[in-house]
Design a protein around this motif. Structure first.
Motif, PDB file in Angstrom:
ATOM      1  N   ALA A 223      -2.208  40.869 -40.473  1.00 29.19           N
ATOM      2  CA  ALA A 223      -3.478  41.356 -40.698  1.00 29.19           C
ATOM      3  C   ALA A 223      -3.965  41.970 -40.151  1.00 29.19           C
ATOM      4  O   ALA A 223      -3.865  41.960 -38.723  1.00 29.19           O
ATOM      5  CB  ALA A 223      -4.717  40.246 -41.036  1.00 29.19           C
TER       6      ALA A 223
ATOM      7  N   VAL B 213      -9.947  44.633 -43.455  1.00 29.45           N
ATOM      8  CA  VAL B 213      -9.058  44.183 -42.914  1.00 29.45           C
ATOM      9  C   VAL B 213      -7.401  44.017 -44.234  1.00 29.45           C
ATOM     10  O   VAL B 213      -8.116  43.504 -45.267  1.00 29.45           O
ATOM     11  CB  VAL B 213      -9.590  42.651 -42.668  1.00 29.45           C
TER      12      VAL B 213
ATOM     13  N   GLY C 146     -10.272  41.547 -47.254  1.00 26.52           N
ATOM     14  CA  GLY C 146     -11.588  41.881 -45.898  1.00 26.52           C
ATOM     15  C   GLY C 146     -12.291  42.636 -45.638  1.00 26.52           C
ATOM     16  O   GLY C 146     -12.202  43.409 -45.171  1.00 26.52           O
TER      17      GLY C 146
ATOM     18  N   ALA D 198      -3.671  32.388 -44.468  1.00 27.03           N
ATOM     19  CA  ALA D 198      -2.791  32.248 -46.148  1.00 27.03           C
ATOM     20  C   ALA D 198      -3.801  31.304 -46.952  1.00 27.03           C
ATOM     21  O   ALA D 198      -4.084  31.690 -47.197  1.00 27.03           O
ATOM     22  CB  ALA D 198      -1.476  32.073 -46.043  1.00 27.03           C
TER      23      ALA D 198
HETATM   24  C1  LIG Z   1     -13.629  36.671 -39.524  1.00 29.30           C
HETATM   25  C2  LIG Z   1     -13.263  37.803 -39.508  1.00 29.30           C
HETATM   26  O1  LIG Z   1     -12.917  38.711 -39.221  1.00 29.30           O
HETATM   27  N1  LIG Z   1     -13.290  37.877 -41.044  1.00 29.30           N
HETATM   28  C3  LIG Z   1     -13.005  38.929 -42.459  1.00 29.30           C
HETATM   29  C4  LIG Z   1     -12.408  39.353 -42.264  1.00 29.30           C
HETATM   30  C5  LIG Z   1     -11.791  39.650 -43.754  1.00 29.30           C
HETATM   31  C6  LIG Z   1     -10.230  39.352 -43.452  1.00 29.30           C
HETATM   32  N2  LIG Z   1      -9.874  38.907 -42.865  1.00 29.30           N
HETATM   33  C7  LIG Z   1      -8.169  37.993 -42.715  1.00 29.30           C
HETATM   34  C8  LIG Z   1      -7.763  37.332 -41.216  1.00 29.30           C
HETATM   35 CL1  LIG Z   1      -8.693  38.630 -40.031  1.00 29.30          CL
HETATM   36  C9  LIG Z   1      -6.063  37.163 -41.323  1.00 29.30           C
HETATM   37  N3  LIG Z   1      -6.553  36.705 -41.628  1.00 29.30           N
HETATM   38  C10 LIG Z   1      -6.456  36.518 -43.349  1.00 29.30           C
HETATM   39  N4  LIG Z   1      -6.126  35.803 -44.221  1.00 29.30           N
HETATM   40  C11 LIG Z   1      -7.079  35.923 -45.127  1.00 29.30           C
HETATM   41  C12 LIG Z   1      -7.561  35.497 -46.832  1.00 29.30           C
HETATM   42  C13 LIG Z   1      -6.165  35.001 -46.875  1.00 29.30           C
HETATM   43  N5  LIG Z   1      -6.422  34.799 -48.358  1.00 29.30           N
HETATM   44  C14 LIG Z   1      -5.876  34.152 -48.844  1.00 29.30           C
HETATM   45  N6  LIG Z   1      -7.775  35.244 -48.635  1.00 29.30           N
HETATM   46  C15 LIG Z   1      -8.240  35.989 -47.787  1.00 29.30           C
HETATM   47  C16 LIG Z   1      -9.089  36.648 -48.143  1.00 29.30           C
HETATM   48  N7  LIG Z   1      -8.320  36.991 -44.361  1.00 29.30           N
HETATM   49  C17 LIG Z   1      -7.875  37.351 -43.643  1.00 29.30           C
HETATM   50  C18 LIG Z   1     -10.659  38.471 -41.998  1.00 29.30           C
END
Ligand SMILES: CC(=O)NC[C@@H]1CCN(c2c(Cl)cnc3[nH]c(-c4cn(C)nc4C)nc23)C1
Length: 287
Positions: free
Chosen positions: A42, A29, A22, A96
Motif C-alpha cells: 500500500a 493510499v 482510501g 487485504a
Molecule cells: C489507518 C489508515 O491509515 N487508514 C486509512 C487508509 C485507507 C487505506 N489504507 C490501507 C493501508 Cl495503509 C494498508 N492496507 C490497506 N488495505 C486496505 C483495504 C483493503 N480492502 C479490501 N479495502 C481496503 C480499504 N486499505 C488499506 C489505510
C-alpha cells in the motif's frame, strides 16, 4: 514531452500504482506493486504543501520515525519511504482485509468470542509497542486494519510517542477514545495507561457497536472525566462487563512501568454505578 529521467522519481518508477484504497490524514493510499519483485503493498502518498499548511511536519516525521522501527504481526508493516519535490511516499504493508471499522459498521457489533479474539490481538500489539516504550495514543477502529486471515494490524502512528510524554499537540478528531488525563486541561504527562483506557473503549465498541462515552462533544468530555460510561446492554456477559469496567478503573497513577497494580487503582476510583448491574450472560451470537 516526456520528462528526462532525472525528473522522474526514480523510486516511484519502481512501483505500478493501482486503485485508490482510501484516504489517510494527509493524502491518499493506493494499492501498488513493486515492479521487480511483484510484491503488493500500500503506497501512502502525502502532499508536502498540505503537511506544511497543517504544520504537521512533526506528526509525519514521528509517524516515519516510530513506524519504521516496528516489526510485529499485529502492526501494519512499514517497508520504507521516499519523497519528491511535492510528495512523501510511505511504503506500507497491504492489509487485504480492509478497515476494521467498516466490518464493525457492517456487522453492527461482534460476538463476545470475536470481540475477545480482537481484544487479545490488540493487547499483544500494545504489549509489543509498550515493550519498546511507545504509546500509540490514537487507537480506534478507523486505525485498525485486517490482514488476509482476519488478523488485526495497528496502523497510523502519527500520534504515537515515546512514553512518558507531556506532549500537548492538538489531538484532532473524536474525543471518544481519549482517557481523562488527555482531555483535562491540567498539564499532565501521559503514560502507557492511555492505551489501556482505549483498549476498554475498543472492547465496549466491539461488543455494542458504539463507544461508551459517545455524546455531544461537551457531554462526552464530562462523561469521560466522570467515567460515566453508558451502561452495557443486558445481553453482555458479566465477565465482559468486568473486563470493560476494569479498563476504566486503571488510573494513570496505578499503571507504572506497564504493570497495572489493580489494588491501588480500585481504592482510588469509586466503583461506578454501572459496575453493580451485573446481569446473567445473554445469548452469545456466533461469528
Ligand atoms: C489507518 C489508515 O491509515 N487508514 C486509512 C487508509 C485507507 C487505506 N489504507 C490501507 C493501508 Cl495503509 C494498508 N492496507 C490497506 N488495505 C486496505 C483495504 C483493503 N480492502 C479490501 N479495502 C481496503 C480499504 N486499505 C488499506 C489505510
Amino acid at each position: 514531452a516526456v520528462k528526462p529521467p532525472i525528473y522522474q522519481n526514480l523510486h516511484l518508477g519502481l512501483f505500478e500504482i493501482g486503485k485508490p484504497l482510501g484516504k489517510g490524514k494527509f493524502g491518499r493510499v493506493y494499492l501498488a506493486r513493486h515492479r521487480d519483485s511483484g510484491y503488493i503493498c500500500a503506497l501512502k502518498v502525502l502532499n508536502k504543501d498540505e503537511i506544511s499548511r497543517e504544520a504537521a511536519e512533526t506528526h509525519v516525521r514521528r509517524e516515519i520515525e516510530v513506524h519504521s522501527n516496528l516489526r510485529h504481526p499485529g502492526v501494519l508493516g512499514f517497508y520504507g519511504w521516499f519523497h519528491d519535490s511535492r510528495r512523501i511516499f510511505l511504503i506500507l504493508e497491504y492489509a487485504a482485509g480492509g478497515e476494521l471499522y467498516r466490518v464493525l459498521q457492517r456487522e453492527g457489533r461482534f460476538s463476545e468470542r470475536r470481540a475477545a479474539k480482537y481484544v487479545a490481538q490488540v493487547t499483544l500489539s500494545l504489549l509489543y509497542l509498550h515493550g519498546k516504550n511507545i504509546m500509540h495514543r490514537d487507537m480506534k477502529p478507523e486505525n485498525i486494519l485486517l490482514g488476509l486471515h482476519g488478523e488485526l494490524k495497528l496502523a497510523d502512528f502519527g500520534y504515537s510517542v515515546h512514553a512518558p510524554s507531556n506532549r500537548r499537540d492538538t489531538l484532532c478528531g473524536t474525543l471518544d477514545y481519549l482517557p481523562p488525563e488527555m482531555i483535562q486541561s491540567r498539564e499532565v504527562s501521559y503514560t502507557k495507561a492511555v492505551d489501556q483506557w482505549t483498549l476498554g473503549v475498543l472492547t465496549y465498541e466491539f461488543l455494542t457497536g458504539q463507544p461508551p462515552f459517545e455524546d455531544t462533544v461537551a457531554l462526552t468530555r464530562r462523561r469521560i472525566v466522570n467515567r460515566d460510561m453508558k451502561p452495557l446492554p443486558s445481553f453482555i456477559s458479566s465477565e465482559a462487563k468486568d473486563f470493560v469496567n476494569s479498563s476504566f478503573f486503571i488510573t494513570q497513577l496505578s499503571y507504572q512501568d506497564g504493570h497495572a497494580r489493580a489494588g491501588e487503582s480500585r481504592s482510588q476510583v469509586p466503583i461506578p454505578q454501572a459496575a453493580s448491574e451485573y446481569s446473567t450472560s445473554g445469548p452469545d451470537r456466533d461469528d
